[in-house]
Design a protein around this motif. Structure first.
Motif, PDB file in Angstrom:
ATOM      1  N   GLY A 194      32.320  25.573  29.741  1.00  0.00           N
ATOM      2  CA  GLY A 194      31.221  26.518  29.637  1.00  0.00           C
ATOM      3  C   GLY A 194      30.412  26.400  28.365  1.00  0.00           C
ATOM      4  O   GLY A 194      29.191  26.614  28.378  1.00  0.00           O
ATOM      5  N   ALA A 195      31.058  26.060  27.255  1.00  0.00           N
ATOM      6  CA  ALA A 195      30.308  25.887  26.011  1.00  0.00           C
ATOM      7  C   ALA A 195      29.333  24.730  26.127  1.00  0.00           C
ATOM      8  O   ALA A 195      28.197  24.804  25.647  1.00  0.00           O
ATOM      9  N   ASN A 196      29.750  23.654  26.786  1.00  0.00           N
ATOM     10  CA  ASN A 196      28.864  22.500  26.960  1.00  0.00           C
ATOM     11  C   ASN A 196      27.682  22.829  27.871  1.00  0.00           C
ATOM     12  O   ASN A 196      26.548  22.436  27.609  1.00  0.00           O
ATOM     13  N   THR A 197      27.946  23.550  28.967  1.00  0.00           N
ATOM     14  CA  THR A 197      26.824  23.882  29.849  1.00  0.00           C
ATOM     15  C   THR A 197      25.884  24.883  29.171  1.00  0.00           C
ATOM     16  O   THR A 197      24.663  24.806  29.345  1.00  0.00           O
ATOM     17  N   ALA A 198      26.433  25.784  28.366  1.00  0.00           N
ATOM     18  CA  ALA A 198      25.583  26.751  27.662  1.00  0.00           C
ATOM     19  C   ALA A 198      24.632  26.048  26.707  1.00  0.00           C
ATOM     20  O   ALA A 198      23.436  26.370  26.648  1.00  0.00           O
ATOM     21  N   ILE A 199      25.139  25.075  25.959  1.00  0.00           N
ATOM     22  CA  ILE A 199      24.259  24.391  25.008  1.00  0.00           C
ATOM     23  C   ILE A 199      23.259  23.500  25.737  1.00  0.00           C
ATOM     24  O   ILE A 199      22.136  23.309  25.277  1.00  0.00           O
ATOM     25  N   LEU A 200      23.633  22.967  26.909  1.00  0.00           N
ATOM     26  CA  LEU A 200      22.685  22.216  27.717  1.00  0.00           C
ATOM     27  C   LEU A 200      21.522  23.113  28.148  1.00  0.00           C
ATOM     28  O   LEU A 200      20.354  22.724  28.103  1.00  0.00           O
ATOM     29  N   GLY A 201      21.871  24.332  28.578  1.00  0.00           N
ATOM     30  CA  GLY A 201      20.850  25.275  28.991  1.00  0.00           C
ATOM     31  C   GLY A 201      19.936  25.665  27.846  1.00  0.00           C
ATOM     32  O   GLY A 201      18.709  25.668  27.978  1.00  0.00           O
ATOM     33  N   GLU A 202      20.513  25.984  26.694  1.00  0.00           N
ATOM     34  CA  GLU A 202      19.718  26.396  25.543  1.00  0.00           C
ATOM     35  C   GLU A 202      18.876  25.229  25.019  1.00  0.00           C
ATOM     36  O   GLU A 202      17.727  25.416  24.608  1.00  0.00           O
ATOM     37  N   SER A 203      19.436  24.036  25.023  1.00  0.00           N
ATOM     38  CA  SER A 203      18.686  22.861  24.572  1.00  0.00           C
ATOM     39  C   SER A 203      17.493  22.614  25.487  1.00  0.00           C
ATOM     40  O   SER A 203      16.392  22.288  25.023  1.00  0.00           O
ATOM     41  N   TRP A 204      17.705  22.776  26.794  1.00  0.00           N
ATOM     42  CA  TRP A 204      16.601  22.601  27.747  1.00  0.00           C
ATOM     43  C   TRP A 204      15.523  23.657  27.516  1.00  0.00           C
ATOM     44  O   TRP A 204      14.329  23.347  27.535  1.00  0.00           O
ATOM     45  N   ALA A 205      15.940  24.901  27.288  1.00  0.00           N
ATOM     46  CA  ALA A 205      14.978  25.982  27.090  1.00  0.00           C
ATOM     47  C   ALA A 205      14.145  25.775  25.832  1.00  0.00           C
ATOM     48  O   ALA A 205      13.011  26.252  25.739  1.00  0.00           O
ATOM     49  N   GLN A 206      14.701  25.052  24.857  1.00  0.00           N
ATOM     50  CA  GLN A 206      14.007  24.823  23.588  1.00  0.00           C
ATOM     51  C   GLN A 206      13.574  23.360  23.440  1.00  0.00           C
ATOM     52  O   GLN A 206      13.368  22.876  22.324  1.00  0.00           O
ATOM     53  N   ARG A 207      13.401  22.668  24.565  1.00  0.00           N
ATOM     54  CA  ARG A 207      13.145  21.229  24.533  1.00  0.00           C
ATOM     55  C   ARG A 207      11.865  20.853  23.792  1.00  0.00           C
ATOM     56  O   ARG A 207      11.765  19.773  23.231  1.00  0.00           O
ATOM     57  N   ALA A 208      10.881  21.757  23.774  1.00  0.00           N
ATOM     58  CA  ALA A 208       9.618  21.442  23.105  1.00  0.00           C
ATOM     59  C   ALA A 208       9.736  21.500  21.584  1.00  0.00           C
ATOM     60  O   ALA A 208       8.873  20.977  20.874  1.00  0.00           O
ATOM     61  N   LYS A 209      10.831  22.090  21.069  1.00  0.00           N
ATOM     62  CA  LYS A 209      10.967  22.264  19.616  1.00  0.00           C
ATOM     63  C   LYS A 209      11.706  21.103  18.953  1.00  0.00           C
ATOM     64  O   LYS A 209      11.781  21.025  17.732  1.00  0.00           O
ATOM     65  N   SER A 210      12.287  20.237  19.744  1.00  0.00           N
ATOM     66  CA  SER A 210      12.853  18.962  19.264  1.00  0.00           C
ATOM     67  C   SER A 210      13.915  19.116  18.177  1.00  0.00           C
ATOM     68  O   SER A 210      13.909  18.406  17.177  1.00  0.00           O
ATOM     69  N   PHE A 211      14.848  20.053  18.356  1.00  0.00           N
ATOM     70  CA  PHE A 211      16.000  20.112  17.461  1.00  0.00           C
ATOM     71  C   PHE A 211      16.943  18.968  17.833  1.00  0.00           C
ATOM     72  O   PHE A 211      17.385  18.859  18.971  1.00  0.00           O
ATOM     73  N   LYS A 212      17.259  18.110  16.865  1.00  0.00           N
ATOM     74  CA  LYS A 212      18.111  16.955  17.154  1.00  0.00           C
ATOM     75  C   LYS A 212      19.595  17.310  17.126  1.00  0.00           C
ATOM     76  O   LYS A 212      20.402  16.684  17.801  1.00  0.00           O
ATOM     77  N   HIS A 213      19.953  18.300  16.292  1.00  0.00           N
ATOM     78  CA  HIS A 213      21.369  18.622  16.115  1.00  0.00           C
ATOM     79  C   HIS A 213      21.572  20.124  16.334  1.00  0.00           C
ATOM     80  O   HIS A 213      21.223  20.942  15.488  1.00  0.00           O
ATOM     81  N   LEU A 214      22.135  20.467  17.492  1.00  0.00           N
ATOM     82  CA  LEU A 214      22.363  21.857  17.874  1.00  0.00           C
ATOM     83  C   LEU A 214      23.852  22.148  17.964  1.00  0.00           C
ATOM     84  O   LEU A 214      24.619  21.354  18.521  1.00  0.00           O
ATOM     85  N   LEU A 215      24.261  23.293  17.434  1.00  0.00           N
ATOM     86  CA  LEU A 215      25.643  23.760  17.549  1.00  0.00           C
ATOM     87  C   LEU A 215      25.640  25.074  18.315  1.00  0.00           C
ATOM     88  O   LEU A 215      24.811  25.948  18.057  1.00  0.00           O
ATOM     89  N   TYR A 216      26.566  25.198  19.275  1.00  0.00           N
ATOM     90  CA  TYR A 216      26.717  26.444  20.032  1.00  0.00           C
ATOM     91  C   TYR A 216      28.123  26.981  19.804  1.00  0.00           C
ATOM     92  O   TYR A 216      29.106  26.232  19.885  1.00  0.00           O
ATOM     93  N   VAL A 217      28.221  28.268  19.496  1.00  0.00           N
ATOM     94  CA  VAL A 217      29.526  28.912  19.327  1.00  0.00           C
ATOM     95  C   VAL A 217      29.537  30.195  20.151  1.00  0.00           C
ATOM     96  O   VAL A 217      28.657  31.050  20.014  1.00  0.00           O
ATOM     97  N   HIS A 218      30.532  30.307  21.020  1.00  0.00           N
ATOM     98  CA  HIS A 218      30.683  31.455  21.917  1.00  0.00           C
ATOM     99  C   HIS A 218      31.874  32.278  21.433  1.00  0.00           C
ATOM    100  O   HIS A 218      32.993  31.769  21.317  1.00  0.00           O
ATOM    101  N   ALA A 219      31.632  33.543  21.132  1.00  0.00           N
ATOM    102  CA  ALA A 219      32.684  34.426  20.619  1.00  0.00           C
ATOM    103  C   ALA A 219      32.985  35.508  21.634  1.00  0.00           C
ATOM    104  O   ALA A 219      32.128  36.338  21.944  1.00  0.00           O
ATOM    105  N   GLY A 220      34.193  35.483  22.163  1.00  0.00           N
ATOM    106  CA  GLY A 220      34.599  36.476  23.153  1.00  0.00           C
ATOM    107  C   GLY A 220      36.096  36.658  23.097  1.00  0.00           C
ATOM    108  O   GLY A 220      36.670  36.932  22.043  1.00  0.00           O
TER     109      GLY A 220
END
Length: 404
Positions: A194-220
């Motif tokens: 789920g962490a990998n799919t979440a960052i895929l989704g967020e990266s796609w949503a922000q694709r126009a901003k061209s962040f090369k290095h994204l970190l996702y952390v899910h706290a639950g």
């Protein structure tokens, strides 16, 4: 169903490149595509005609004139196909139906109770998927497949959920989820944590901003993480989704709730479990708090009770959450000092609807980051929120169209 059927929809490698370039932009002209691709005019014209003929892209009007004829603009056809995205988490599961622009056409979620075994969930997902297709006037021939983002560890190559912890229902061990759903739905199925799919989704949503290095952390219930570097998901030798929760904050610290867990692990200080445990302990000690009026038995206290007391600015709850967020911030600082991402997206129940936790954790992380202020990192709750895992699972399937 074979995933190869997806990768073969665009058989030409150069056509895949052009389609991917168009997908990254809202609209784009032929001149811009020539500059971005380095292809000849004749090659690009042929590829655009092929993609238009297949219905993958659309001519979407004309751009501004620079002296000659106004250029034709191209965009991805969002209605070329549709995708199911599925989130399987410990507390809830969610199915979404999206088009190729990730516009949500339909959605349904289920609470993961003690009765929600794999068979029970899969049966309900299959029934709901059929209902969604009928309600939206779609045929299965219009579906690319179903993407699944699940609590790890998972074996994404075989499509199996391996040995996740803390599921309320029995049977969530070595579940061949892709095979089971593919057989029920008659669609190709893909799996990742789920962490990998979440960052895929967020990266796609922000694709126009061209962040090369994204970190996702899910706290639950636990702490899960993933990273994208240069547009690629980072994978280890094993599924490492939950490994960040085992980061040692204090070597002689709290005993982990699992026998194999580390002493002083981050998730023993900053997780739903840790916060509930601290609140229950305070109630048993007789601490003054609004929680004492919300529940009779401390053992029945849940995180929702904590959030309700936070809304009333209960001093004890503020203290407990601030301490947990401080530890979480220390863990974030450790990740920043090792990985140096440009942007960190925080998600999960501890982040959603809890501004105190988010602000405290990020401020602590920044103060303890090496090279600050020369190294600047952006913190965000993301653009997709609670939909990130399911939508990211759909993005994973969509990406198969351009896979070489």
């Amino acid at each position: 169903m074979d995933l190869a059927t997806l990768t073969e929809r665009i058989p030409n490698r150069k056509a895949k490149e052009i389609y991917e370039l168009i997908c990254r932009q809202t609209t784009v002209s032929k001149t811009e595509l020539l500059e971005q691709s380095g292809m000849t005019v004749s090659t690009l014209t042929r590829l655009l005609d092929e993609l238009t003929g297949q219905g993958l892209i659309l001519e979407s009007g004309f751009g501004a004139s620079t002296g000659g004829r106004r250029p034709i603009l191209y965009e991805k056809n969002p209605h070329y196909a549709y995708i199911f995205g599925l989130e399987i988490s410990r507390t809830r599961s969610k199915l979404v139906l999206v088009d190729l622009e990730m516009n949500m056409k339909d959605a349904r979620h289920w609470l993961m109770t003690a009765d929600m075994t794999p068979d029970a969930l899969i049966r309900q997902i299959a029934e709901e998927a059929e209902h969604m297709l009928a309600a939206n006037g779609l045929d299965k021939s219009m579906m690319l497949g179903i993407g699944i983002g699940a609590v790890g560890p998972v074996d994404r190559l075989s499509g199996a959920i391996l040995e996740p912890s803390y599921f309320p229902a029995q049977g969530w061990r070595n579940v061949e989820i892709c095979r089971m759903l593919s057989e029920r739905l008659g669609l190709p199925a893909m799996l990742d944590n789920g962490a990998n799919t979440a960052i895929l989704g967020e990266s796609w949503a922000q694709r126009a901003k061209s962040f090369k290095h994204l970190l996702y952390v899910h706290a639950g219930i636990g702490i899960r993480s993933s990273m994208i570097s240069e547009g690629k998901l980072i994978y280890g030798a094993v599924d490492m989704e939950g490994a960040v929760g085992q980061m040692i904050i204090q070597t002689d610290g709290i005993v982990h709730r699992d026998a194999g867990g580390n002493y002083g692990a981050l998730e023993s200080y900053a997780s739903l479990y840790a916060i509930e445990k601290a609140a229950r302990s305070a109630l048993k000690q007789g601490r003054s708090t609004l929680l004492a009026h919300a529940i009779d038995d401390p053992e029945q206290l849940t995180y929702n009770h904590v959030l309700e007391a936070l809304k009333k600015n209960d001093p004890l709850v503020v203290e407990i959450l601030t301490e947990a967020a401080t530890y979480f911030g220390i863990g974030l600082a450790n990740l920043l000092n090792i990985l140096h991402p440009e942007k960190v997206i925080l998600g999960g129940p501890l982040i959603a609807g809890n501004e105190l936790f988010f602000q405290t954790a990020t401020q602590v992380a920044i103060r303890k980051t090496y090279y600050y202020p020369a190294y600047q990192v952006v913190f965000s709750k993301g653009q997709l929120g609670e939909e990130a895992l399911a939508i990211g699972a759909a993005v994973m399937v969509m990406n198969q169209l351009v896979k070489q």
